[in-house]
Design a protein around this motif. Structure first.
Motif, short mmCIF file in Angstrom:
data_model
loop_
_atom_site.label_atom_id
_atom_site.label_comp_id
_atom_site.label_asym_id
_atom_site.label_seq_id
_atom_site.Cartn_x
_atom_site.Cartn_y
_atom_site.Cartn_z
N GLU A 48 -8.57 -4.11 -5.32
CA GLU A 48 -7.78 -4.30 -4.10
C GLU A 48 -6.43 -3.60 -4.20
O GLU A 48 -5.95 -3.02 -3.24
CB GLU A 48 -7.58 -5.80 -3.85
CG GLU A 48 -8.87 -6.50 -3.44
CD GLU A 48 -8.76 -8.01 -3.48
OE1 GLU A 48 -7.73 -8.56 -3.95
OE2 GLU A 48 -9.73 -8.68 -3.05
N ASN A 50 -5.71 -0.94 -6.04
CA ASN A 50 -5.79 0.50 -6.34
C ASN A 50 -6.77 1.28 -5.47
O ASN A 50 -6.90 2.49 -5.64
CB ASN A 50 -6.16 0.69 -7.81
CG ASN A 50 -5.06 0.22 -8.70
OD1 ASN A 50 -4.05 0.89 -8.89
ND2 ASN A 50 -5.22 -0.98 -9.25
N ALA A 51 -7.44 0.63 -4.54
CA ALA A 51 -8.46 1.30 -3.72
C ALA A 51 -7.91 2.51 -2.99
O ALA A 51 -8.59 3.54 -2.89
CB ALA A 51 -9.08 0.30 -2.75
N ALA A 52 -6.70 2.44 -2.50
CA ALA A 52 -6.13 3.54 -1.73
C ALA A 52 -6.04 4.83 -2.55
O ALA A 52 -6.16 5.94 -2.02
CB ALA A 52 -4.75 3.16 -1.21
N PHE A 54 -8.19 6.06 -4.39
CA PHE A 54 -9.49 6.70 -4.47
C PHE A 54 -10.03 7.13 -3.11
O PHE A 54 -11.15 7.55 -2.99
CB PHE A 54 -10.49 5.75 -5.16
CG PHE A 54 -10.11 5.45 -6.57
CD1 PHE A 54 -10.50 6.30 -7.60
CD2 PHE A 54 -9.34 4.35 -6.89
CE1 PHE A 54 -10.14 6.05 -8.90
CE2 PHE A 54 -8.97 4.08 -8.19
CZ PHE A 54 -9.37 4.94 -9.21
N ARG A 55 -9.20 7.02 -2.10
CA ARG A 55 -9.62 7.42 -0.74
C ARG A 55 -9.12 8.79 -0.42
O ARG A 55 -8.25 9.35 -0.91
CB ARG A 55 -9.11 6.42 0.28
CG ARG A 55 -9.80 5.09 0.12
CD ARG A 55 -9.53 4.16 1.29
NE ARG A 55 -10.29 2.97 1.08
CZ ARG A 55 -9.78 1.76 1.05
NH1 ARG A 55 -8.51 1.56 1.27
NH2 ARG A 55 -10.53 0.71 0.85
#
Length: 55
Positions: A48, A50-52, A54-55
């Motif tokens: 939650e 660190n997801a950004a 990897f986008r």
């Protein structure tokens, strides 16, 4: 797994993948806290946070 691999191969797969759980493996450790100085956190929380990246 026994139906597909047979008993011996199924046991081997479980051994390799950690299927042989015992009290020693279930014990909580303080390794993360000792090394990083912060308590461990669930993988879900890391995702939650660190997801950004990897986008």
């Amino acid at each position: 797994m026994v139906a597909i691999f047979g008993a011996e191969a199924a046991d081997a797969v479980l051994d390799v993948t950690g299927g042989d759980v015992n009290d020693e493996l279930l014990a909580a450790r303080d390794t993360v806290t000792r090394i990083t100085g912060a308590p461990g956190r669930p993988f879900r929380r890391w995702v939650e946070e660190n997801a950004a990246a990897f986008r």
